[in-house]
Design an enzyme around this catalytic site. Structure first.
Site, mmCIF file in Angstrom:
data_model
loop_
_atom_site.group_PDB
_atom_site.id
_atom_site.type_symbol
_atom_site.label_atom_id
_atom_site.label_comp_id
_atom_site.label_asym_id
_atom_site.label_seq_id
_atom_site.Cartn_x
_atom_site.Cartn_y
_atom_site.Cartn_z
ATOM 1 N N ASP A 12 0.904 -1.146 0.075
ATOM 2 C CA ASP A 12 -0.133 0.015 -0.009
ATOM 3 C C ASP A 12 1.047 1.270 0.085
ATOM 4 O O ASP A 12 2.020 1.380 0.555
ATOM 5 C CB ASP A 12 -0.767 0.018 1.213
ATOM 6 C CG ASP A 12 -1.776 0.896 1.097
ATOM 7 O OD1 ASP A 12 -2.417 1.374 0.149
ATOM 8 O OD2 ASP A 12 -2.179 1.535 2.292
ATOM 9 N N ASP A 14 -0.134 5.053 0.964
ATOM 10 C CA ASP A 14 -0.301 5.882 2.003
ATOM 11 C C ASP A 14 -0.422 5.081 3.285
ATOM 12 O O ASP A 14 -1.307 4.039 3.427
ATOM 13 C CB ASP A 14 -1.726 6.868 1.918
ATOM 14 C CG ASP A 14 -1.458 7.804 0.565
ATOM 15 O OD1 ASP A 14 -0.721 8.396 0.809
ATOM 16 O OD2 ASP A 14 -2.471 7.538 -0.294
#
Length: 262
Positions: A12, A14
């Protein structure tokens, strides 16, 4: 003697590599280690606003050198899904360049005249007129797709309503629920695996959220690593009925062991 597993990485963005426009310490060194050791990796995001080129530039400004082809968005996953379901179709789109570019790339026509799909993505300028048009088209028979179910998104001023919140509005007005392509739908993981040319049995997913990253990785058959540098804490993670394969403070904990993280 059993050969050690050669791992591929899905990560991922953020909360794992960056916070808004700021680098998470160690993320640049991890990306460099992955590239130096030729370990395949893909950076994932549910955000459909930006193209991979845009996101590469954003990450580069923070000090991360991530190739454009190593970025996978919910917009790209949505385009791949629609291309598999109804090639060369048509769609009415609420979203930004990341989504419209992805749909154009698969030969879709963007129109408000009897489209095959209404496709809802992320935008910072949701329009009442556009939402009303989407509601009427769904009522008229267009299939309802949304890039991701995230209800809110971050900004410097605080949270913003995101795709999931607007999708709920359209669903309430039409009685038609959308099909969400992005995390936690494991379809997002599988499309990223195909783009990476990897298999689930030797791929791990690193994320900061139990409800999206860890869940979608688990349901796609991946090993999972939860980092505590974003949304989840040890306390909130413990409330879920499933667990990550490993929990670490941040990606800095993987430095020097990226080829053998378990």
């Amino acid at each position: 003697m059993t050969e050690p597993v050669t791992w591929n990485y899905l990560m991922d963005m953020d909360g794992v590599l960056v916070h808004e426009e700021h680098l998470i310490p160690g993320a640049d060194d991890l990306v460099k280690e992955l590239r130096d050791k030729d370990i395949p990796f893909m950076v994932l995001t549910n955000n459909s606003i930006y193209t991979p080129r845009d996101l590469r530039a954003r990450l580069h400004r923070t000090g991360l050198d991530v190739p454009e082809e190593a970025i996978w968005t919910s917009a790209l996953a949505t385009a791949k899904f629609l291309d598999s379901q109804r090639p060369n179709g048509s769609a009415y789109v609420i979203g930004e360049a990341g989504l419209t570019t992805a749909l154009h790339s698969i030969g879709y026509v963007l129109t408000d005249r009897d489209p095959d799909y209404v496709v809802l993505g992320e935008t910072r300028t949701y329009s009442f007129e556009a939402i009303t048009k989407a509601i009427r088209l769904v009522q008229a028979g267009a299939r309802f797709i949304a890039t991701n179910p995230d209800e809110t998104g971050p900004s410097r001023e605080g949270v913003l309503p995101a795709t999931g919140s607007v999708a709920a509005l359209i669903e309430r007005a039409t009685g038609r629920a959308p099909y969400f392509v992005g995390k936690p739908n494991p379809l997002m993981m599988r499309s990223a695996l195909r783009a990476l040319g990897a298999h689930s049995e030797n791929t791990l997913m690193i994320g900061d959220r139990m409800d999206t990253d860890v869940r979608s990785g688990l349901e796609a058959g991946l090993a999972t690593i939860l980092v505590l540098s974003g949304i989840s804490t040890v306390e909130t993670a413990d409330r879920f009925p499933y667990r990550p394969t490993r929990t670490i403070t941040s990606v800095a904990d993987l430095l020097g062991t990226a080829d053998q993280p378990f």
